[in-house]
Design a protein around this motif. Structure first.
Motif, mmCIF file in Angstrom:
data_model
loop_
_atom_site.group_PDB
_atom_site.id
_atom_site.type_symbol
_atom_site.label_atom_id
_atom_site.label_comp_id
_atom_site.label_asym_id
_atom_site.label_seq_id
_atom_site.Cartn_x
_atom_site.Cartn_y
_atom_site.Cartn_z
ATOM 1 N N THR A 1 -14.632 -39.134 -53.593
ATOM 2 C CA THR A 1 -15.272 -40.112 -52.706
ATOM 3 C C THR A 1 -16.112 -41.148 -53.448
ATOM 4 O O THR A 1 -16.676 -42.048 -52.812
ATOM 5 N N ASP A 2 -16.181 -41.062 -54.767
ATOM 6 C CA ASP A 2 -17.055 -41.974 -55.510
ATOM 7 C C ASP A 2 -16.323 -43.236 -55.976
ATOM 8 O O ASP A 2 -16.428 -43.653 -57.127
ATOM 9 N N PHE A 3 -15.550 -43.810 -55.085
ATOM 10 C CA PHE A 3 -14.933 -45.111 -55.349
ATOM 11 C C PHE A 3 -14.953 -45.896 -54.051
ATOM 12 O O PHE A 3 -15.130 -45.336 -52.961
ATOM 13 N N ALA A 4 -14.770 -47.187 -54.146
ATOM 14 C CA ALA A 4 -14.878 -48.052 -52.971
ATOM 15 C C ALA A 4 -13.549 -48.743 -52.695
ATOM 16 O O ALA A 4 -12.785 -49.054 -53.625
ATOM 17 N N PRO A 5 -13.246 -49.000 -51.428
ATOM 18 C CA PRO A 5 -12.076 -49.816 -51.104
ATOM 19 C C PRO A 5 -12.212 -51.208 -51.708
ATOM 20 O O PRO A 5 -13.326 -51.689 -51.940
ATOM 21 N N ILE B 1 -12.703 -50.942 -42.013
ATOM 22 C CA ILE B 1 -12.232 -50.216 -43.187
ATOM 23 C C ILE B 1 -12.967 -48.885 -43.282
ATOM 24 O O ILE B 1 -14.192 -48.838 -43.327
ATOM 25 N N THR B 2 -12.203 -47.796 -43.310
ATOM 26 C CA THR B 2 -12.781 -46.464 -43.418
ATOM 27 C C THR B 2 -12.848 -46.068 -44.889
ATOM 28 O O THR B 2 -11.843 -46.111 -45.600
ATOM 29 N N ALA B 3 -14.023 -45.695 -45.337
ATOM 30 C CA ALA B 3 -14.240 -45.327 -46.734
ATOM 31 C C ALA B 3 -13.553 -44.001 -47.049
ATOM 32 O O ALA B 3 -13.139 -43.261 -46.144
ATOM 33 N N THR C 1 -13.604 -38.955 -38.414
ATOM 34 C CA THR C 1 -13.171 -40.233 -38.938
ATOM 35 C C THR C 1 -11.700 -40.138 -39.329
ATOM 36 O O THR C 1 -11.047 -39.128 -39.113
ATOM 37 N N GLY C 2 -11.190 -41.182 -39.916
ATOM 38 C CA GLY C 2 -9.786 -41.167 -40.318
ATOM 39 C C GLY C 2 -8.866 -41.501 -39.160
ATOM 40 O O GLY C 2 -9.252 -42.151 -38.196
ATOM 41 N N ASN C 3 -7.618 -41.044 -39.270
ATOM 42 C CA ASN C 3 -6.603 -41.369 -38.271
ATOM 43 C C ASN C 3 -7.025 -40.890 -36.891
ATOM 44 O O ASN C 3 -7.457 -39.740 -36.718
ATOM 45 N N GLN C 4 -6.896 -41.767 -35.902
ATOM 46 C CA GLN C 4 -7.386 -41.468 -34.548
ATOM 47 C C GLN C 4 -6.258 -41.135 -33.569
ATOM 48 O O GLN C 4 -6.491 -40.994 -32.372
ATOM 49 N N HIS C 5 -5.035 -41.000 -34.053
ATOM 50 C CA HIS C 5 -3.911 -40.697 -33.152
ATOM 51 C C HIS C 5 -3.839 -39.195 -32.891
ATOM 52 O O HIS C 5 -3.342 -38.439 -33.693
#
Length: 462
Positions: A425-429, A443-445, A458-462
Motif C-alpha cells: 500500500t505504500d505507493f500512489a496512483p 480514484i481508489t488508493a 472499498t474496491g469493486n462495488q458490484h
C-alpha cells in the motif's frame, strides 16, 4: 470541458412565512446535470447529435451517430440506449465521438448501451451458448479527434466519461468504418479511445460480450476503476488493451473469461508518449483459454516498451500469469504482492509465463501444488472445471458459463482468505486525469487485501 459543460441544476429556495411562527423553510432540489438541449425524440436519426438524453428514457439508433468536435452528448442516469442492428452491413451502427461523450449512470439507476435482444443474449450466455454473444450486433464507441479539414485544421477531440453503465454486445465487423483503425472485416472494439490530450474515465461499469478487445486505447489519460469485464473476445482479444500514449491507473476491476489477456500494455502504436500504466488490486479469473496463438493469453502482459507498477492482483486459474517480455521497459516496471492460484499442475507451471522474464517476488502468494492456497471467494468454486483435460486453447462452445461469466457468484473474500492484509500500500496512483467535479474520477488508493474486493467495503462495488 468547463467551456462546453454546464449544470442547469438550480437550488430552489422556498420561503414559507407561517402566520404564527414566520419560519423560513429551505428546500434544496436534487442536482440535474444537463449539457445543451434535451433530446426528446426516442429515435436518434443518425448523423450529428449533441445534447442530453433524459433520465428514465429509452433511445434507439440504427445508423451511425457522431458527436462533433466541440459538442457533447450526455446521458443522465437511468437511460437506455439501444443499438438496432444485427452486425451485418448497414445494420451495425456505431457511436463516433469527436467531441465529448458522458454517461452518468448511478448505482441506483445505471445506464445501458445495449441491443434489442439483450435479455435473450444474456440467457444464452448463461446457458453457454455464445454465437449471438460474440457476433457483434453493433459497432461500439470510437473516440478520436475529427479528421483535419480546412474548416477545422486543429480538431481537439474530447473526453469520454462513463460511470455505472452497462456496455453490451458490441464488436460488429468493419465495413469500411474508420480505415485507420480497422481493416474491412475486422471486428470492432467495444470502446476505442485515441486522444493523448484527453481523459478516458471508466468507473463502476460493465463490459459484456465483445467480439474482440473490450476496450483499446492508443493515447489518453485514463482512470479505470471498479469495473467488471465478462466474455471479452471470441477467439482473441483482451478485456483492456493499452497502446502507446496511454497513461494512468487500472484498479479494482473484476475480469473473467477473456479470450486472451485480461490486461495488456504495449508501447506499440506510434505516439510520442510512452505507455505507462499502473495495474493494482484487480481480480482475474479463467482468462486466456480461447486464444489459439502459442504463448499468448492469460492475465497481465507488459511488452514493447510499456512500463508501470503491478501490485496486489489476484490471478486465479488463468492460462498464463504475469508476462513481461524482454522488450518491455523493464527498468521502469515494479511488481510484487501478486496472488496466483491454480487448480492444475499445468496452470502452476505458467504462473510466470515461460516466454517472459518476470520472476517470483518476495511477497507473492502462489499455489505450491494444484489447489493449494485457495483464495476462498465467498461463493465461487475454482475447482469445478477440469482444466487438466482442457488446458487450452478451448473454443467458446466447450466453455461452461461458470468460467466465463459471474452469474450469481460472489468474488469477495471470506474472512479466512490468505489474501487478507497481504497487499502493498505504500505507493500512489498516477492520478493523471484532469477532469473534476461531477465528471471527474473517483480514484481508489491501493487496498489492504489482494484483489478487487476489499473487506472494508472499498474496491469493486458490484
Amino acid at each position: 470541458m468547463k467551456s462546453i459543460l454546464k449544470s442547469l441544476s438550480l437550488i430552489a429556495l422556498v420561503i414559507s412565512l407561517a402566520a404564527c411562527h414566520k419560519e423560513e423553510v429551505l428546500t434544496l432540489s436534487v442536482p440535474v446535470i444537463q449539457s445543451g438541449s434535451l433530446i426528446t425524440s426516442e429515435n436518434l436519426a443518425g448523423g450529428s447529435i449533441k445534447g442530453t438524453m433524459q433520465t428514465g428514457k429509452t433511445y434507439y439508433f440504427d445508423k451511425d451517430i457522431t458527436v462533433n468536435d466541440g459538442d457533447t452528448l450526455l446521458m443522465q442516469s437511468g437511460v437506455t440506449l439501444i443499438a438496432v442492428g444485427d452486425g451485418t452491413k448497414d445494420k451495425a451502427p456505431q457511436i463516433s465521438v469527436h467531441g465529448t461523450f458522458i454517461s452518468l449512470g448511478t448505482k441506483e439507476k445505471p445506464n445501458f448501451i445495449t441491443v434489442q435482444n439483450a435479455a435473450t443474449y444474456h440467457a444464452e450466455a448463461s446457458a453457454a451458448k455464445y454465437d449471438n454473444v460474440f457476433k457483434g450486433s453493433w459497432g461500439g464507441i470510437v473516440a478520436t479527434p475529427a479528421p483535419i479539414t480546412a474548416a477545422k485544421p486543429n480538431p481537439k477531440g474530447g473526453d469520454v466519461i462513463i460511470k455505472w453503465t452497462h456496455i453490451e454486445f458490441p464488436g460488429a465487423a468493419s465495413y469500411g468504418n474508420d480505415a485507420a483503425i480497422y481493416k474491412d472485416g475486422d471486428p470492432r472494439y467495444g470502446i476505442y479511445f485515441a486522444n493523448i490530450e484527453k481523459d478516458f474515465i471508466l468507473e463502476d461499469s460493465w463490459i459484456f460480450g465483445t467480439t474482440d478487445d473490450g476496450i483499446r486505447t492508443v493515447g489518453g489519460k485514463i482512470s479505470i476503476m471498479r469495473n467488471t469485464f465478462e466474455l471479452c473476445g471470441k477467439a482473441g482479444g483482451e478485456c483492456f488493451n493499452m497502446k502507446s500514449g496511454t497513461v494512468g491507473d487500472l484498479a479494482y476491476n473484476m475480469l473473467i473469461g477473456s479470450a486472451t489477456n485480461a490486461l495488456k500494455a504495449s508501447n506499440s502504436g506510434g505516439t510520442t508518449v510512452q505507455c505507462n500504466v499502473n495495474m493494482y488490486n484487480n481480480t482475474m479469473v479463467n482468462c486466456g483459454f480461447r486464444q489459439t496463438k502459442t504463448g499468448r493469453g492469460g492475465s497481465i502482459n507488459y511488452e514493447q516498451g510499456a512500463r508501470g507498477l503491478i501490485y496486489n492482483n489476484l490471478i486465479a486459474n488463468c492460462r498464463f500469469g504475469l508476462r513481461m517480455t524482454t522488450d518491455a521497459d523493464l527498468t521502469n516496471i515494479a511488481y510484487n504482492n501478486q496472488y496466483y492460484y491454480g487448480s492444475t499442475a499445468g496452470i502452476l507451471a505458467q504462473f510466470l509465463a515461460s516466454d517472459g522474464v518476470a520472476k517470483v517476488q518476495t511477497a507473492d502468494l502462489k499455489s505450491a501444488t494444484a489447489k493449494d492456497k485457495n483464495p476462498l471467494f465467498f461463493s465461487y468454486n475454482l475447482d469445478q472445471y477440469d482444466y487438466a483435460a482442457n488446458a487450452g486453447p478451448i473454443t467458446a462452445s466447450l466453455m461452461p458459463a461458470y468460467i466465463t461469466t459471474i452469474g450469481n457468484s460472489n468474488f469477495g473474500l471470506q474472512a479466512i482468505s490468505p489474501a487478507h492484509n497481504k497487499s502493498k500500500t505504500d505507493f500512489a496512483p498516477l492520478a493523471l486525469v484532469r477532469t473534476t467535479g461531477n465528471f471527474g474520477a473517483t480514484i481508489t488508493a491501493p487496498g489492504n487485501d489482494i484483489g478487487a474486493f476489499q473487506t472494508d467495503g472499498t474496491g469493486n462495488q458490484h
